[in-house]
Each structure stands twice: as structure tokens, then as C-alpha cells.
Design a protein around this motif. Sequence first.
Motif, PDB file in Angstrom:
ATOM      1  N   ASN A 119      39.325 -96.482 103.804  1.00 37.04           N
ATOM      2  CA  ASN A 119      38.846 -97.770 103.227  1.00 37.04           C
ATOM      3  C   ASN A 119      38.262 -98.673 104.218  1.00 37.04           C
ATOM      4  N   VAL A 120      37.025 -98.763 104.061  1.00 33.54           N
ATOM      5  CA  VAL A 120      35.937 -99.486 105.025  1.00 33.54           C
ATOM      6  C   VAL A 120      36.558-100.949 105.343  1.00 33.54           C
ATOM      7  N   GLU A 121      37.240-101.314 104.268  1.00 34.09           N
ATOM      8  CA  GLU A 121      37.801-102.930 104.350  1.00 34.09           C
ATOM      9  C   GLU A 121      39.234-103.070 105.074  1.00 34.09           C
ATOM     10  N   LYS A 122      40.018-101.816 104.848  1.00 34.79           N
ATOM     11  CA  LYS A 122      41.399-102.007 105.194  1.00 34.79           C
ATOM     12  C   LYS A 122      41.599-100.997 106.480  1.00 34.79           C
ATOM     13  N   ASP A 123      41.076-100.099 106.735  1.00 39.74           N
ATOM     14  CA  ASP A 123      41.171 -99.301 107.895  1.00 39.74           C
ATOM     15  C   ASP A 123      40.762 -99.431 109.261  1.00 39.74           C
ATOM     16  N   PHE A 124      39.905-100.452 109.358  1.00 40.01           N
ATOM     17  CA  PHE A 124      39.211-100.985 110.550  1.00 40.01           C
ATOM     18  C   PHE A 124      39.534-102.298 111.066  1.00 40.01           C
ATOM     19  N   GLU A 125      39.513-102.607 112.178  1.00 45.22           N
ATOM     20  CA  GLU A 125      39.250-104.046 112.809  1.00 45.22           C
ATOM     21  C   GLU A 125      37.722-104.228 112.845  1.00 45.22           C
ATOM     22  N   TYR A 126      37.287-105.197 112.460  1.00 51.68           N
ATOM     23  CA  TYR A 126      35.549-105.634 112.801  1.00 51.68           C
ATOM     24  C   TYR A 126      35.494-106.438 114.028  1.00 51.68           C
ATOM     25  N   LEU A 127      34.697-106.031 114.793  1.00 46.53           N
ATOM     26  CA  LEU A 127      34.660-106.504 116.229  1.00 46.53           C
ATOM     27  C   LEU A 127      33.299-107.553 116.088  1.00 46.53           C
ATOM     28  N   THR A 166      44.698-102.189 116.018  1.00 49.88           N
ATOM     29  CA  THR A 166      44.582-102.591 117.272  1.00 49.88           C
ATOM     30  C   THR A 166      45.068-103.784 117.714  1.00 49.88           C
ATOM     31  N   PRO A 167      46.038-103.915 118.873  1.00 45.76           N
ATOM     32  CA  PRO A 167      46.496-105.055 119.190  1.00 45.76           C
ATOM     33  C   PRO A 167      45.473-106.476 119.210  1.00 45.76           C
ATOM     34  N   ALA A 168      45.746-107.416 118.890  1.00 50.31           N
ATOM     35  CA  ALA A 168      44.857-108.716 118.976  1.00 50.31           C
ATOM     36  C   ALA A 168      44.260-108.778 120.147  1.00 50.31           C
ATOM     37  N   PRO A 169      45.131-108.936 121.200  1.00 49.86           N
ATOM     38  CA  PRO A 169      44.553-109.170 122.574  1.00 49.86           C
ATOM     39  C   PRO A 169      43.377-108.211 122.953  1.00 49.86           C
ATOM     40  N   VAL A 170      43.657-106.921 122.682  1.00 52.11           N
ATOM     41  CA  VAL A 170      42.501-105.855 122.958  1.00 52.11           C
ATOM     42  C   VAL A 170      41.234-106.285 122.257  1.00 52.11           C
ATOM     43  N   LEU A 171      41.459-106.668 120.924  1.00 50.17           N
ATOM     44  CA  LEU A 171      40.350-106.818 119.831  1.00 50.17           C
ATOM     45  C   LEU A 171      39.420-108.058 120.566  1.00 50.17           C
ATOM     46  N   LYS A 172      40.357-109.092 121.201  1.00 54.28           N
ATOM     47  CA  LYS A 172      39.603-110.290 121.611  1.00 54.28           C
ATOM     48  C   LYS A 172      39.023-109.810 122.982  1.00 54.28           C
ATOM     49  N   LYS A 173      39.485-109.056 123.704  1.00 52.67           N
ATOM     50  CA  LYS A 173      38.637-108.489 124.918  1.00 52.67           C
ATOM     51  C   LYS A 173      37.353-107.687 124.674  1.00 52.67           C
TER      52      LYS A 173
END
Length: 325
Positions: free
Chosen positions: A107-115, A259-266
Motif C-alpha cells: 500500500n503506497v500510503e501505509k507501507d512507506f515513510e515519505y522523506l 523506520t525510526p523517526a530519528p533516522v528519518l529526520k537525518k
Amino acid sequence: MKKVFVLATLAAAVFGVQAQDFPGGKSISIVVPFAAGGPTDRVARDLAEALRKPLGGGTVVIDNVPGAGSSIGAAKVARAPKDGYVLLLNHIGMATIPTLVRNVPFNVEKDFEYLGMVNEVPMTLIAKPSLPANNYQELTSWIAANKGKINLGNAGVGSASHLCGLLYQTAMKTEMTPVPYKGTAPAITDLIGGQIDLLCDQTTNTTPQIEAKKVKAYAVTTNKRLTTPALKDLPTLDESGLKNFQVSIWHGLYAPAGTPAPVLKKLNDALKVALKDPDFIKKQEGLGAVVTTDSRVEPAEHKKFVASEIAKWSPIIKAAGVYAD
Ligand code: ASP
């Protein structure tokens, strides 16, 4: 209850250390869901270079996983470890695949974190060098005179190039024989060789071929003419009589959901730095692309934008009655 708490603390500690050190000199892989040498690959390779420094100087490698209109590569990332080391660079396919390809395994909306969004790229309608038409008007006469005999290449079932071709045929009320490839690179090779007649594809790859006169170019798919020197004389399809014909391709960067939020932020911080890299901007602009500088680089904004693109494309694709499977 106690066990759950201990596990959660342990996980937080592990992720905490990872996030703090991320990427810690470990190589990051960007999955490109199309063949090497194509537009998505071009953008990804330029971006990988621009991302290296803000990610601490480690390697950023490209993993080409083509097929099924970007859904095979996207599925690989949806299933990848949720640690930020495997990312996806996809284009408008993130928004069209849910309608264009049935039974997608994610599911493109649920299975990814958008960077965040990376850029926008126009498309061009191009032809084999031996096609006799020399401008868009002559092309329409040639299409009318060759009904049932025209081979229209595309960069893969469900690709942007496929979508553009389908919309073009609908707008022209004509049918051409689709010839799918694994990506733009092999499609352009066959177009130059004359094995296919027409192709609609991104300027990131068609501009050098147009400049070198290896293909004929007739129109752009944006609602305004472009300023890139090699493309500025091409009319829009809209001004050529196909009212409201507009396909503009954007690219975005994604990580697996969870994916953990701090990694996403980096990763998002590094993306923002990369998008300001003068070298990256120069390369992209030379190929007709516009690097994203607005709020769509923010994960939440990009997610909202993709949702609006899904809502925009779904009725258009359904009305055109097209499926890519
Ligand atoms: N241009 C392709 C498409 O039409 C994708 C690619 O090869 O990068 O979707």
C-alpha cells in the motif's frame, strides 16, 4: 506486561544507538524501480552523489529493480529492514500504480515513510529519426495516415511513459500497438534504431538525444513551453490542440514504514542539503528538470501531495479505461 516493557526499552535503546550513529559509515542503497540508464536512474544517481556528503561521506549505491511499472522495486523496499539503509526513489508511479496496476503487493500510503519530493520532470513526445513528419502538425497527419500500423514504445507496463502514451491515444482517439520495455534506456535505444515509431518519455533522457538529433521531437507534455535551450521551441500538446493534456513527472524518496523517526529526520535533513547542491541543480536543470525547493520536501507535505496525485490520477486513468496489467 513487564516483558513487553523490557522489549520496548531494549528496542528503543537499539534504535537510539542506531539513530545516533546513522548511517555510521555503512553504505545506503537506493532502489530504482526502473532499468539503469533511464530517467529515474539518472535522477537517483545524481541525487546519490549529492547525498553522500550530508550523509557523512559514506557510499550511496543504486540498486536497479525494474518491472511491473515500478511495483517490483517498491515492493522490495516495503519489505526491507526498517533501518534507513534501503530507500526507494520512485516517480509519479507512487500515485498511478494503485489505479493503473491491480493487485499491487503493498500500500503506497501505509507501507512507506515519505522523506520528501526531489524534482519535477516534463515529458516529450519523440519519434524514430526516419519518421517523415517534421513538426507536430505533420505528425498528426502521419498518425491519421498510418492507423493500425504505429508502434508506440513505453518504459514498461504501468510506467509514466506508458501512462503518457495511453492518455495520448485516448486524446487522439486512435490506437497504437504498445511495445513495453524494462525502462526508458532500452526503449530509446530501439527508437533510435527504428524498431519502434514513437515514445513519450522524460526530458532527463530525451534532451541529449534531441540535442544530438538522434530522435525527432514534436511536443512537451507540460502546460507551458520549457526554457531549456534544446527544448524551448517545442510546442505544448495543449497548444497543439489537445486541450488540458498535461503530464508532469515528479520524483520522491521513501523508506520502509516503521523506520525510526530519528533516522528519518537525518535522511530528510540530508535530502534538503542535497537539493541545494549547486552541482545537482545544474545537472538537473540542464535536462529540463526543476529541483524541489518548496514545502513538498517536508515528509508530511510530500505525503499530502502524493495523496492529492492519487486522487487526481485515479479518475483520469479510470475514465480512460486503462489498466497496466
Ligand atoms: N521513464 C520511465 C517511465 O516512463 C521510467 C524510467 O525508466 O526511469 O516511467
